[in-house]
Design a protein around this motif. Structure first.
Motif, PDB file in Angstrom:
ATOM      1  N   ASP A 132       0.867  -1.170   0.000  1.00 16.23           N
ATOM      2  CA  ASP A 132       0.000   0.000   0.000  1.00 16.23           C
ATOM      3  C   ASP A 132       0.907   1.224   0.000  1.00 16.23           C
ATOM      4  N   GLY A 133       1.004   1.886  -1.135  1.00 15.49           N
ATOM      5  CA  GLY A 133       1.953   2.991  -1.232  1.00 15.49           C
ATOM      6  C   GLY A 133       1.652   3.899  -2.398  1.00 15.49           C
ATOM      7  N   TYR A 134       2.693   4.264  -3.120  1.00 12.33           N
ATOM      8  CA  TYR A 134       2.566   5.218  -4.229  1.00 12.33           C
ATOM      9  C   TYR A 134       3.215   4.627  -5.472  1.00 12.33           C
ATOM     10  N   THR A 135       2.677   4.967  -6.627  1.00  7.16           N
ATOM     11  CA  THR A 135       3.230   4.495  -7.886  1.00  7.16           C
ATOM     12  C   THR A 135       3.423   5.653  -8.854  1.00  7.16           C
ATOM     13  N   VAL A 136       4.249   5.413  -9.861  1.00 10.22           N
ATOM     14  CA  VAL A 136       4.411   6.325 -10.992  1.00 10.22           C
ATOM     15  C   VAL A 136       4.082   5.524 -12.246  1.00 10.22           C
ATOM     16  N   PRO A 141       9.555   0.745  -8.655  1.00 10.58           N
ATOM     17  CA  PRO A 141       9.938   2.073  -9.115  1.00 10.58           C
ATOM     18  C   PRO A 141       9.177   2.485 -10.368  1.00 10.58           C
ATOM     19  N   GLY A 142       9.105   3.821 -10.589  1.00 11.27           N
ATOM     20  CA  GLY A 142       8.507   4.314 -11.805  1.00 11.27           C
ATOM     21  C   GLY A 142       9.383   4.024 -13.007  1.00 11.27           C
ATOM     22  N   PRO A 143       8.910   4.325 -14.217  1.00 11.08           N
ATOM     23  CA  PRO A 143       9.676   4.019 -15.424  1.00 11.08           C
ATOM     24  C   PRO A 143      11.012   4.753 -15.459  1.00 11.08           C
ATOM     25  N   THR A 144      12.008   4.082 -16.032  1.00  3.18           N
ATOM     26  CA  THR A 144      13.311   4.723 -16.214  1.00  3.18           C
ATOM     27  C   THR A 144      13.231   5.720 -17.360  1.00  3.18           C
ATOM     28  N   ILE A 145      13.642   6.954 -17.099  1.00  2.00           N
ATOM     29  CA  ILE A 145      13.741   7.971 -18.151  1.00  2.00           C
ATOM     30  C   ILE A 145      15.141   7.890 -18.736  1.00  2.00           C
ATOM     31  N   ARG A 146      15.221   7.840 -20.053  1.00  2.00           N
ATOM     32  CA  ARG A 146      16.511   7.725 -20.730  1.00  2.00           C
ATOM     33  C   ARG A 146      16.723   8.930 -21.640  1.00  2.00           C
ATOM     34  N   ALA A 147      17.880   9.571 -21.533  1.00  2.00           N
ATOM     35  CA  ALA A 147      18.209  10.716 -22.378  1.00  2.00           C
ATOM     36  C   ALA A 147      19.688  10.686 -22.711  1.00  2.00           C
ATOM     37  N   ARG A 148      20.088  11.539 -23.670  1.00  2.00           N
ATOM     38  CA  ARG A 148      21.490  11.718 -24.033  1.00  2.00           C
ATOM     39  C   ARG A 148      21.921  13.132 -23.669  1.00  2.00           C
ATOM     40  N   VAL A 149      23.214  13.315 -23.504  1.00  2.00           N
ATOM     41  CA  VAL A 149      23.735  14.659 -23.224  1.00  2.00           C
ATOM     42  C   VAL A 149      23.327  15.591 -24.366  1.00  2.00           C
ATOM     43  N   GLY A 150      22.796  16.751 -24.004  1.00  2.00           N
ATOM     44  CA  GLY A 150      22.342  17.725 -24.983  1.00  2.00           C
ATOM     45  C   GLY A 150      20.852  17.672 -25.258  1.00  2.00           C
ATOM     46  N   ASP A 151      20.198  16.586 -24.842  1.00  2.00           N
ATOM     47  CA  ASP A 151      18.749  16.459 -25.064  1.00  2.00           C
ATOM     48  C   ASP A 151      17.978  17.486 -24.246  1.00  2.00           C
ATOM     49  N   GLN A 214       7.828  16.539  -1.664  1.00  2.00           N
ATOM     50  CA  GLN A 214       6.714  17.002  -0.849  1.00  2.00           C
ATOM     51  C   GLN A 214       6.374  15.855   0.098  1.00  2.00           C
ATOM     52  N   VAL A 215       6.427  16.129   1.421  1.00  2.00           N
ATOM     53  CA  VAL A 215       6.231  15.072   2.422  1.00  2.00           C
ATOM     54  C   VAL A 215       7.051  13.844   2.010  1.00  2.00           C
ATOM     55  N   SER A 216       8.307  14.076   1.672  1.00  2.00           N
ATOM     56  CA  SER A 216       9.110  13.024   1.040  1.00  2.00           C
ATOM     57  C   SER A 216       9.396  11.848   1.965  1.00  2.00           C
ATOM     58  N   SER A 217       9.424  12.068   3.284  1.00  2.00           N
ATOM     59  CA  SER A 217       9.676  10.949   4.191  1.00  2.00           C
ATOM     60  C   SER A 217       8.583   9.892   4.080  1.00  2.00           C
ATOM     61  N   ASP A 218       7.395  10.288   3.615  1.00  2.00           N
ATOM     62  CA  ASP A 218       6.307   9.339   3.389  1.00  2.00           C
ATOM     63  C   ASP A 218       6.217   8.931   1.919  1.00  2.00           C
ATOM     64  N   GLU A 219       6.245   9.911   1.019  1.00  2.00           N
ATOM     65  CA  GLU A 219       5.964   9.605  -0.384  1.00  2.00           C
ATOM     66  C   GLU A 219       7.100   8.839  -1.057  1.00  2.00           C
ATOM     67  N   VAL A 220       8.350   9.190  -0.747  1.00  2.00           N
ATOM     68  CA  VAL A 220       9.459   8.431  -1.324  1.00  2.00           C
ATOM     69  C   VAL A 220       9.503   7.032  -0.717  1.00  2.00           C
ATOM     70  N   LYS A 221       9.381   6.965   0.586  1.00  2.00           N
ATOM     71  CA  LYS A 221       9.362   5.657   1.244  1.00  2.00           C
ATOM     72  C   LYS A 221       8.284   4.764   0.665  1.00  2.00           C
ATOM     73  N   GLY A 222       7.128   5.351   0.330  1.00  2.00           N
ATOM     74  CA  GLY A 222       6.015   4.570  -0.196  1.00  2.00           C
ATOM     75  C   GLY A 222       6.127   4.215  -1.660  1.00  2.00           C
ATOM     76  N   GLY A 223       7.143   4.774  -2.375  1.00  3.49           N
ATOM     77  CA  GLY A 223       7.367   4.317  -3.744  1.00  3.49           C
ATOM     78  C   GLY A 223       7.313   5.356  -4.828  1.00  3.49           C
ATOM     79  N   LEU A 224       7.202   6.664  -4.481  1.00  2.00           N
ATOM     80  CA  LEU A 224       7.057   7.692  -5.509  1.00  2.00           C
ATOM     81  C   LEU A 224       8.440   8.144  -5.982  1.00  2.00           C
ATOM     82  N   PHE A 225       9.046   7.308  -6.836  1.00  2.00           N
ATOM     83  CA  PHE A 225      10.395   7.578  -7.342  1.00  2.00           C
ATOM     84  C   PHE A 225      10.638   6.734  -8.583  1.00  2.00           C
ATOM     85  N   GLY A 226      11.745   7.028  -9.269  1.00  2.00           N
ATOM     86  CA  GLY A 226      12.167   6.221 -10.407  1.00  2.00           C
ATOM     87  C   GLY A 226      13.547   6.654 -10.869  1.00  2.00           C
ATOM     88  N   PRO A 227      14.215   5.858 -11.715  1.00  2.00           N
ATOM     89  CA  PRO A 227      15.558   6.188 -12.208  1.00  2.00           C
ATOM     90  C   PRO A 227      15.504   7.125 -13.421  1.00  2.00           C
TER      91      PRO A 227
END
Length: 519
Positions: A132-136, A141-151, A214-227
């Motif tokens: 029971d937490g948070y998703t993206v 974890p949420g989807p990995t965002i991929r970019a190149r230098v200069g993008d 925002q309220v990161s001690s709860d939201e990050v712990k609960g899963g609101l993050f990604g690479p």
């Protein structure tokens, strides 16, 4: 002749019948004794309660406040800008540059254009456990965002159901200030049903991550993050985000041991991200490896090692090795949590990591850093301690910065172009992974021992108890930047302050109707 009269003899008294001795002076009536005792008790109580009441009252954090006016200005021995008043720095309508204007490119077609939707929900980990937490976008974890230098990167963030609001902070990417994603400092938290668009250039290759500030001690712990990885995808690359959900430590949302199929002989790069609140010992078994990047910055002259790497909370490390025929295994703190990397069907060894630890103070070879720390314009002290008292009216044992409790903490003041030195010392009894937004700093020394290896660039530095680090950086990214412990409960308990450029203002507020809580 009559005999003269004799004086009468003294009357003899019978001791058994003698009058009692004169009574002692009468004591004050009992009611007066009680009254005096009551007055003493009241005096003692007042002597205790008045100071406590004062400490309680002065600990209260305003229900709404301007983060640019926090604490007291510390100029690090440098000059204050003419006409600059820290206490009035964030006032709306004052001359200066607003953080809201320090944006990324406003025009141009983005090379990377994604929408990320945050939800509060019950979901399943990749290994099947229910959380029971948070998703993206429905996962954590949420989807990995991929970019190149200069993008040019554009992310549209949508809050579908996170009731306290949410943001996205690009941890380790030195974005323009308005894109930093800190509620109440660089933007308002995105409410349920709202959205916010982030735009910034990918200037530096490396391994990073995004998470709510925002309220990161709860939201990050609960899963609101990604690479987020800024580099072309190559064969043999593995992204490994380590996170603990409800006591279950995972790699990429999986508990236990699992496998990534990579052919033998491949030069594999393992990008390890610690999204938890405590340091982790990580490393590869089955082969030696090199530490090729730390916090998104390349290590100069890395050498092969079998020692473990101590990865701070919020930190990232890239490990590189040629995959042996029998495979290799990434260990994340404990042997039971691992990722086998090698040909399908191989079973690399499982064991504890080496007791030795890679020491970045001496690892690699020296290289120029591009500026002279000996010519610093500012020299700050960041002394971390702990003492009993009140914080926002709550009694406890609270973190301090230079002897002050939040919000009466130093505001580190700089001007664009300054060379900054900072000494971070810790006598608090616990270790702290210290994270400075918007900048990377180079480590000069630890406990008086000078750095002799590769330039150790970092944005998340583990400062152990009774340790002292000297770091330096160039103030080249104007704004109002958080500088806090990335053990996120520690930040919520007051271990955070800001680096502020002179002439900067902010229209945002913490608390009040905005509900911003930028811990």
């Amino acid at each position: 002749m009559t005999e003269p009269k004799q004086p009468p003899e003294p009357e003899q008294t019978d001791p058994e019948r003698a009058d009692p001795q004169p009574a002692e002076p009468k004591q004050p009536p009992e009611p007066k004794k009680r009254r005096w005792g009551w007055l003493v008790a009241v005096g003692v109580a007042l002597a205790v309660l008045v100071p406590l009441g004062y400490l309680w009252a002065t600990s209260l954090v305003p229900g709404e406040y301007n983060p640019a006016e926090m604490g007291y200005a510390d100029y690090g021995g440098g000059p204050a800008a003419p006409g600059h008043d820290h206490d009035m720095a964030g006032m709306a309508g004052m001359s200066g540059t607003s953080v809201a204007d320090l944006t990324g490119p406003k025009t141009g077609i983005p090379n990377v254009n994604v929408t990320l939707t945050a939800r509060k929900q019950t979901f399943q980990l990749a290994s099947g456990e229910t959380i029971d937490g948070y998703t993206v976008n429905g996962t954590s974890p949420g989807p990995t965002i991929r970019a190149r230098v200069g993008d040019l990167i554009q992310v549209t963030f949508v809050n579908e159901s996170v009731k306290d609001g949410a943001t996205l902070h690009w941890h380790g990417i030195d974005v323009p200030n308005a894109e930093d994603g800190v509620a109440g400092v660089t933007q308002d938290a995105v409410p349920v049903g709202g959205k916010h668009v982030y735009r910034f250039k990918a200037e530096q290759a490396g391994t990073y991550w995004y998470h709510s500030h925002q309220v990161s001690s709860d939201e990050v712990k609960g899963g609101l993050f990604g690479p987020i990885v800024i580099a072309p995808a190559v064969p043999g690359e593995v992204v490994a985000a380590i996170h603990t959900y409800d006591g279950k430590r995972t790699i990429n949302g999986r508990t236990g041991a699992w496998q990534a199929d990579v052919p033998a002989g491949t030069a594999a790069r393992v990008r390890v991200i610690n999204t938890d609140n405590a340091i982790l010992r990580v490393g590869l078994l089955g082969t030696s490896y090199k530490v090729v990047a730390v916090d998104g910055r390349d290590v100069h002259g890395p050498t092969a090692t079998t020692a473990a790497y101590a990865l701070p909370a919020g930190g990232r490390v890239d490990l590189e090795a040629v995959v042996p025929a029998g495979g290799m295994r990434l260990i994340a703190g404990i042997p039971t949590l691992s990722l086998a990397i090698g040909p399908a069907g191989t079973n690399p060894p499982t064991a504890n990591l080496s007791a030795e630890t890679v020491d970045l103070l001496t690892y690699g070879t020296p290289a120029p850093i591009g500026f002279d720390p000996g010519q610093a314009n500012r020299d700050f002290q960041y002394r971390i301690g702990r003492r009993p008292g009140f914080l926002d009216g709550v009694p406890g044992l609270w973190w301090t910065i230079n002897g002050h409790k939040f919000p009466d903490v130093p505001m580190f003041m700089v001007a664009e172009g300054d060379v900054v030195r900072m000494t971070i010392s810790n006598t608090s009894g616990q270790a702290h992974p210290m994270h400075l937004h918007g900048h990377h700093a180079v480590v000069l020394s630890r406990n008086g021992a000078r750095a002799t290896g590769s330039p150790w660039w970092t944005d998340t530095l583990e400062v152990g108890n009774k340790e002292t680090y000297e770091i330096a950086f160039v103030a080249d990214n104007p704004g109002l930047w958080m500088d806090h412990c990335h053990n996120l409960p520690h930040a919520s308990q007051g271990l955070m302050t800001h680096l502020m450029y002179e002439g900067i203002t902010t229209p945002y507020r913490v608390g009040g109707d905005s509900g911003n809580k930028p811990e």
